[in-house]
Structures are given as C-alpha cells and as structure tokens.
Motif scaffolding. Structure first.
Motif, PDB file in Angstrom:
ATOM      1  N   TYR A 129      -8.163  -1.532  -4.131  1.00  0.00           N
ATOM      2  CA  TYR A 129      -7.461  -0.610  -3.238  1.00  0.00           C
ATOM      3  C   TYR A 129      -7.419   0.791  -3.848  1.00  0.00           C
ATOM      4  O   TYR A 129      -7.533   1.793  -3.129  1.00  0.00           O
ATOM      5  N   LEU A 130      -7.258   0.872  -5.159  1.00  0.00           N
ATOM      6  CA  LEU A 130      -7.187   2.177  -5.817  1.00  0.00           C
ATOM      7  C   LEU A 130      -8.509   2.935  -5.711  1.00  0.00           C
ATOM      8  O   LEU A 130      -8.517   4.169  -5.696  1.00  0.00           O
ATOM      9  N   GLN A 131      -9.640   2.224  -5.643  1.00  0.00           N
ATOM     10  CA  GLN A 131     -10.924   2.904  -5.494  1.00  0.00           C
ATOM     11  C   GLN A 131     -10.991   3.714  -4.203  1.00  0.00           C
ATOM     12  O   GLN A 131     -11.657   4.743  -4.141  1.00  0.00           O
ATOM     13  N   GLU A 132     -10.286   3.252  -3.189  1.00  0.00           N
ATOM     14  CA  GLU A 132     -10.247   3.995  -1.917  1.00  0.00           C
ATOM     15  C   GLU A 132      -9.071   4.958  -1.859  1.00  0.00           C
ATOM     16  O   GLU A 132      -9.185   6.068  -1.324  1.00  0.00           O
ATOM     17  N   ALA A 133      -7.933   4.546  -2.431  1.00  0.00           N
ATOM     18  CA  ALA A 133      -6.710   5.337  -2.267  1.00  0.00           C
ATOM     19  C   ALA A 133      -6.664   6.545  -3.188  1.00  0.00           C
ATOM     20  O   ALA A 133      -6.154   7.602  -2.798  1.00  0.00           O
ATOM     21  N   ARG A 134      -7.182   6.430  -4.400  1.00  0.00           N
ATOM     22  CA  ARG A 134      -7.053   7.535  -5.356  1.00  0.00           C
ATOM     23  C   ARG A 134      -7.767   8.793  -4.876  1.00  0.00           C
ATOM     24  O   ARG A 134      -7.173   9.889  -4.887  1.00  0.00           O
ATOM     25  N   PRO A 135      -9.040   8.747  -4.437  1.00  0.00           N
ATOM     26  CA  PRO A 135      -9.668   9.972  -3.909  1.00  0.00           C
ATOM     27  C   PRO A 135      -8.951  10.517  -2.671  1.00  0.00           C
ATOM     28  O   PRO A 135      -8.868  11.735  -2.482  1.00  0.00           O
TER      29      PRO A 135
ATOM     30  N   ILE B 193       0.346  -0.076 -12.301  1.00  0.00           N
ATOM     31  CA  ILE B 193       0.798  -0.245 -10.918  1.00  0.00           C
ATOM     32  C   ILE B 193       1.010  -1.723 -10.606  1.00  0.00           C
ATOM     33  O   ILE B 193       2.043  -2.119 -10.030  1.00  0.00           O
ATOM     34  N   HIS B 194       0.059  -2.573 -10.965  1.00  0.00           N
ATOM     35  CA  HIS B 194       0.187  -4.007 -10.700  1.00  0.00           C
ATOM     36  C   HIS B 194       1.389  -4.599 -11.431  1.00  0.00           C
ATOM     37  O   HIS B 194       2.134  -5.433 -10.882  1.00  0.00           O
ATOM     38  N   GLU B 195       1.606  -4.178 -12.672  1.00  0.00           N
ATOM     39  CA  GLU B 195       2.743  -4.687 -13.438  1.00  0.00           C
ATOM     40  C   GLU B 195       4.067  -4.327 -12.781  1.00  0.00           C
ATOM     41  O   GLU B 195       4.972  -5.161 -12.673  1.00  0.00           O
ATOM     42  N   ARG B 196       4.189  -3.092 -12.296  1.00  0.00           N
ATOM     43  CA  ARG B 196       5.448  -2.680 -11.648  1.00  0.00           C
ATOM     44  C   ARG B 196       5.633  -3.373 -10.308  1.00  0.00           C
ATOM     45  O   ARG B 196       6.765  -3.717  -9.930  1.00  0.00           O
ATOM     46  N   LEU B 197       4.537  -3.567  -9.573  1.00  0.00           N
ATOM     47  CA  LEU B 197       4.667  -4.268  -8.285  1.00  0.00           C
ATOM     48  C   LEU B 197       5.144  -5.698  -8.487  1.00  0.00           C
ATOM     49  O   LEU B 197       5.960  -6.213  -7.706  1.00  0.00           O
ATOM     50  N   VAL B 198       4.646  -6.358  -9.514  1.00  0.00           N
ATOM     51  CA  VAL B 198       5.051  -7.744  -9.773  1.00  0.00           C
ATOM     52  C   VAL B 198       6.498  -7.818 -10.235  1.00  0.00           C
ATOM     53  O   VAL B 198       7.286  -8.656  -9.762  1.00  0.00           O
ATOM     54  N   GLN B 199       6.905  -6.933 -11.152  1.00  0.00           N
ATOM     55  CA  GLN B 199       8.243  -7.005 -11.733  1.00  0.00           C
ATOM     56  C   GLN B 199       9.319  -6.486 -10.779  1.00  0.00           C
ATOM     57  O   GLN B 199      10.416  -7.049 -10.717  1.00  0.00           O
ATOM     58  N   GLU B 200       9.031  -5.429 -10.042  1.00  0.00           N
ATOM     59  CA  GLU B 200      10.068  -4.775  -9.251  1.00  0.00           C
ATOM     60  C   GLU B 200      10.048  -5.169  -7.781  1.00  0.00           C
ATOM     61  O   GLU B 200      11.081  -5.064  -7.102  1.00  0.00           O
ATOM     62  N   TYR B 201       8.896  -5.615  -7.268  1.00  0.00           N
ATOM     63  CA  TYR B 201       8.812  -5.895  -5.838  1.00  0.00           C
ATOM     64  C   TYR B 201       8.322  -7.310  -5.524  1.00  0.00           C
ATOM     65  O   TYR B 201       8.117  -7.641  -4.355  1.00  0.00           O
ATOM     66  N   GLY B 202       8.119  -8.124  -6.545  1.00  0.00           N
ATOM     67  CA  GLY B 202       7.720  -9.505  -6.324  1.00  0.00           C
ATOM     68  C   GLY B 202       6.332  -9.662  -5.739  1.00  0.00           C
ATOM     69  O   GLY B 202       6.074 -10.632  -5.005  1.00  0.00           O
ATOM     70  N   PHE B 203       5.415  -8.773  -6.052  1.00  0.00           N
ATOM     71  CA  PHE B 203       4.050  -8.843  -5.526  1.00  0.00           C
ATOM     72  C   PHE B 203       3.342 -10.074  -6.079  1.00  0.00           C
ATOM     73  O   PHE B 203       3.406 -10.366  -7.286  1.00  0.00           O
ATOM     74  N   THR B 204       2.640 -10.814  -5.233  1.00  0.00           N
ATOM     75  CA  THR B 204       1.979 -12.061  -5.636  1.00  0.00           C
ATOM     76  C   THR B 204       0.464 -11.924  -5.751  1.00  0.00           C
ATOM     77  O   THR B 204      -0.199 -12.861  -6.187  1.00  0.00           O
ATOM     78  N   GLY B 205      -0.088 -10.799  -5.339  1.00  0.00           N
ATOM     79  CA  GLY B 205      -1.533 -10.609  -5.435  1.00  0.00           C
ATOM     80  C   GLY B 205      -1.971 -10.358  -6.867  1.00  0.00           C
ATOM     81  O   GLY B 205      -1.156 -10.027  -7.749  1.00  0.00           O
TER      82      GLY B 205
ATOM     83  N   ALA C 218       0.805  -1.214   0.000  1.00  0.00           N
ATOM     84  CA  ALA C 218       0.000   0.000   0.000  1.00  0.00           C
ATOM     85  C   ALA C 218       0.844   1.272   0.000  1.00  0.00           C
ATOM     86  O   ALA C 218       0.544   2.219  -0.738  1.00  0.00           O
ATOM     87  N   PRO C 219       1.940   1.351   0.824  1.00  0.00           N
ATOM     88  CA  PRO C 219       2.772   2.570   0.761  1.00  0.00           C
ATOM     89  C   PRO C 219       3.376   2.808  -0.619  1.00  0.00           C
ATOM     90  O   PRO C 219       3.515   3.960  -1.051  1.00  0.00           O
ATOM     91  N   LEU C 220       3.738   1.713  -1.311  1.00  0.00           N
ATOM     92  CA  LEU C 220       4.289   1.870  -2.660  1.00  0.00           C
ATOM     93  C   LEU C 220       3.231   2.407  -3.623  1.00  0.00           C
ATOM     94  O   LEU C 220       3.515   3.273  -4.459  1.00  0.00           O
TER      95      LEU C 220
ATOM     96  N   MET D 138       3.230   5.987  -5.761  1.00  0.00           N
ATOM     97  CA  MET D 138       3.009   6.107  -7.208  1.00  0.00           C
ATOM     98  C   MET D 138       1.880   7.076  -7.516  1.00  0.00           C
ATOM     99  O   MET D 138       1.955   7.859  -8.473  1.00  0.00           O
ATOM    100  N   LEU D 139       0.816   7.048  -6.701  1.00  0.00           N
ATOM    101  CA  LEU D 139      -0.293   7.967  -6.923  1.00  0.00           C
ATOM    102  C   LEU D 139       0.101   9.411  -6.667  1.00  0.00           C
ATOM    103  O   LEU D 139      -0.382  10.326  -7.342  1.00  0.00           O
ATOM    104  N   ARG D 140       0.981   9.635  -5.687  1.00  0.00           N
ATOM    105  CA  ARG D 140       1.419  11.012  -5.428  1.00  0.00           C
ATOM    106  C   ARG D 140       2.276  11.539  -6.579  1.00  0.00           C
ATOM    107  O   ARG D 140       2.302  12.749  -6.823  1.00  0.00           O
ATOM    108  N   THR D 141       2.952  10.632  -7.272  1.00  0.00           N
ATOM    109  CA  THR D 141       3.745  11.047  -8.433  1.00  0.00           C
ATOM    110  C   THR D 141       2.858  11.299  -9.646  1.00  0.00           C
ATOM    111  O   THR D 141       3.025  12.286 -10.370  1.00  0.00           O
TER     112      THR D 141
END
Length: 472
Positions: free
Chosen positions: A107-113, A87-99, A69-71, A75-78
């Motif tokens: 999560y973006l529906q809540e985080a973006r606003p 976002i999902h593609e970068r999380l998988v390739q750069e941080y090994g995200f498995t979700g 979530a912090p990552l 990204m949203l602040r940038t």
C-alpha cells in the motif's frame, strides 16, 4: 495450487519488471511472501490471465489494509519517510490491525508518492529511495572493512579486521584479514586483491574513510582526497569514486558481501592465526564462484571470467604506500612513532630536530627534511615493531656517545656521614667556612639576653610600664 485473487493482483504488478529482466523470481517471492515455484508459474506465459474473482456485488473484494488506509495516510502526512515496519507496528499495537507487513508495504508503494504530491514534495527529495544499476565488465569494484572483533583474542591478537573487495559486474569476491586499518595496511590489501583478480578495475567505490578522504566537507563540496590514495590510484590507473555521506545503498554489493563471508567462512569455526583465516576464505571461493547469483541469474564464476578479461593490467612495479609524519629527535637519539622508539645515527641529527617518518606495513624509514651532500635524505631504516613499548635500536647509531664504562659504580650501599661531624679544614678561609654547610654547622654562636641590647641603645624594654612622672 489456486492463487488467491488478491495475491494474483500483486503478482501482476511485477510481470512487466520480470519480463524486462529488472527483477528476479527470488526478489518477487521475497516481496510477496510466495514460494518461488508459485511466482514462476504465474509469471510464465502459460499462467492464467483471467481477472480475479469479484464479490457478489460485482465490485473487487475489499482489502484488509483498506480499513486502516486513512490512518496510514495520516502518518505519511506527518512524516513522509516513516518506515513501513514502524507503521505496521503501530497499527498492530494501537489499532488491532491483523494484516501482515507485506500488505502495508504494498500500500505504501502507491500511497507515498500520492501523499508526497499532495504535500508538494518532489520525488527526488524522497530520501532512502535509490535506483538499481548494473555495470559493464571490469568497470567497477567496491571496497569496505569488516570488524571481526576478538576472533583471535585467545592467541594474543586483540582485534581483527576483514578487508573486502568485490567486482560489481560478476560479484566475484576477495577478502583478507589484518590487525590494522592504517593507511599502509589498507592499500597493501588492495595489492593483494588486484593480484587475486589478475588486474585492476576502472573505478573503485569507497565510503568516506579517512584513508581515502582527507577531511569531511559539506554536501555539494568537492571531497579532498588523501595524497597517498591519489598517488596509489594514479600508479594503478583507476578512478576513486567516493560516496555521498550516509548512502550505504551506493555500495550494496560489498555491504552484502561482508555478511556472506561471515556466515560462510567464519561462523562456527575457530582459528589460530591470520593465515588460517585467509586460507579458509580462499578455500571457500570456488564454492562461491560455482553458485548462481540471484540478481543477474548467472553462475558467478562464468560471469567473473568476462569481468577478469576486461580488467586493466597490473603495473610492472608495485606502489608501496607509506604513512608520513614529522617527529622530533629526542636527546637519546630516539624517535617515537606509533608507541615505539627507533634509533638514529648520532652524528647526523641533533636534539629536537624534525625528521620525516615513512612507515609501511613492515618497515619504518627515517628521513631528514633536507638533503645531504650526496642528495639523499635517508637517515635510518628499521623493521616495524609489533605492539607498543618496543625499542628498535641499531648499536652503530650510537658510536661516539659515552657508554658509561668509566663511571664509578658500586653494587653496595654506602652509609652517608652525618653533616654535623664533617670536619672543618684548617686551611679553609672564613667565607668558605660560612658557605660550606657542614662547616657552618660546627660554628658556636653566642647567646645573650635582650636587656643587653636595650642598655647598649639606651632604650627600655617594651614590657616596662611608664611611671606617673614620666607620663606627666
């Protein structure tokens, strides 16, 4: 089937929308990745309402997306409008995200606003978001083109386009195929669509095509409409609704309809003519009308009956749209239009005179810019040529012009006489002999050494060196 507590929480978010009719079971199933039967079961009144299971500590179980979530927030602040797939593609390739992507999307529906509020960005400034809308019967139709490419290239037709119109209330479709997207073809397809539906909608939604919009303008400025589009809309009594630039979501019904026709009518089939393409679509229409639409949940054909009854009646006479262009008359009494030549009556025009070309889908009419004694401007009418490089000529237009029948012509080859053998006439005068190239070639010219001219003028040749006495 016992639903996972985390997915049970996700489904609870959609219950209010589902009960109000704003979203369908199919759309919820697509968003959550669940089976439609499972969604229907847990959103029905008999669904369990017990809270989800909790961890041994008494706190809700931690979600997989909470670890990144912090990552995501960074990204949203940038870039506040960065896509969830990116976002999902970068999380998988750069941080090994498995979700999966669905977790990130929720999560973006809540985080973006929330991030937008921190950055001071108003909700209406979030581009790409749109409000779903529905219309009353007969209120709206949407129009778009489809490029079908070289589907008929094997029969000599290099390009085929599909014209689409769909009634927004019922999603009742119309499609026809053509080889051109010009002004005449565009509104000829409109007339076919109105005849297919049995009436005219109150408004039609377009993108900024050149057959509707005269030119592009800056955002916020009034869009100048094409004069023929305005005249056509006035004759059939409907309003033109032009979308803002780069807003395809404003006509999502017709955007989807183009893909549906390609999948169900064209895919995997071979055709030999435009007529076969049109027949294939008309044969598919009853199948389409018998289906239940997933958005409004009704049979398209039944809903289309209410749509057709609310349409405005067709006028008694059709409006034929014509392209209008000014073209100069050539010295051969021909006018060039769309790569072809059309004849004009010789006695009514002059070279370089500007005339008006009015072209429909099947006819080319040539008009003078000023009326004649009878108050008419029509000079000639021809059937429209197919292809390019064609001459459409009425032989009566060239009455009075030389036809070349009295010329001396030959099919043999005449050997030209050498110029130096051309005889000089005895009666030719001296000046005339000099002006005649053949006679001047036979005149004998005398030749003298340059020393003769030195003696006559009393000068020495330039090559003679001076003596000592002369130099002193």
């Amino acid at each position: 089937m016992v639903l996972d507590p985390q997915r049970w929480l996700e489904l609870r978010r959609y219950r209010g929308l589902y009960e109000s009719g704003a979203i369908s079971v199919s759309e919820i199933a697509k968003e959550t990745g669940l089976n439609r039967r499972t969604v229907r079961k847990y959103l029905s009144s008999q669904a369990p309402v017990a809270p989800p299971r909790r961890a041994a500590s008494g706190h809700p179980r931690k979600r997989v997306v909470d670890e990144v979530a912090p990552l995501i927030d960074a990204m949203l602040r940038t870039e506040i409008m960065i896509k969830g797939a990116v976002i999902h593609e970068r999380l998988v390739q750069e941080y090994g995200f498995t979700g999966n992507y669905q977790r990130v999307k929720l999560y973006l529906q809540e985080a973006r606003p929330r991030i937008a509020g921190e950055l001071g960005i108003a909700c209406d400034e979030l581009a790409g978001l749109h409000r779903r809308f529905e219309v009353i019967p007969g209120a709206q139709a949407q129009v778009d083109w489809g490029d079908e490419g070289k589907i008929l290239a094997h029969v000599g037709i290099p390009k085929v386009y599909s014209f689409h119109m769909v009634l927004s209330y019922s999603r009742d479709p119309f499609c026809c195929f053509t080889t051109s997207q010009d002004l005449a073809s565009f509104f000829d397809c409109h007339r076919q669509a109105f005849a297919h539906f049995g009436g005219v909608p109150m408004s039609i939604v377009y993108d900024r095509t050149k057959t509707v919009v005269r030119r592009h303008v800056a955002p916020g400025e009034a869009v100048p409409l094409h004069p023929e589009a305005v005249a056509f809309a006035g004759h059939y009594d409907f309003d033109i609704d032009v979308l803002a630039a780069y807003r395809p979501t404003g006509k999502g019904r017709i955007e989807r309809q183009v893909d549906i026709v390609r999948d169900h009518v064209l895919a995997g089939r071979a055709f030999a003519s435009i007529e076969e393409l049109d027949s294939a679509f008309m044969a598919w229409v009853p199948l389409r009308r018998a289906r239940t639409h997933r958005t409004h949940g009704e049979v398209i054909g039944l809903r289309a009956v209410r749509d057709h009854m609310a349409l405005r009646p067709l006028p008694e006479t059709p409006y034929v749209v014509a392209q209008r262009h000014l073209r100069p008359v050539g010295k051969d009494c021909l006018v060039a239009f769309a790569g072809n030549l059309y004849s004009l009556p010789t006695r009514k025009v002059r070279p370089r005179q500007l005339i008006e070309v009015r072209a429909t889908k099947s006819q080319v009419m040539l008009h003078a810019t000023l009326t004649d004694d009878d108050g008419s401007t029509l000079l000639a009418a021809h059937p429209r040529a197919v292809g390019k490089g064609v001459r459409v000529i009425d032989e009566k237009h060239w009455d009075g012009l030389p036809d070349g029948k009295n010329r001396r012509v030959t099919t043999g080859y005449i050997v030209p006489r050498p110029r130096h053998e051309a005889p000089l006439g005895e009666e030719a005068r001296p000046l005339q002999a000099l002006l005649t190239r053949a006679a001047a070639a036979s005149i004998q010219v005398g030749r003298r050494p340059l020393s003769v001219y030195d003696e006559l003028t009393g000068t020495r040749p330039f090559t003679t060196a001076p003596t000592k006495k002369e130099s002193s």
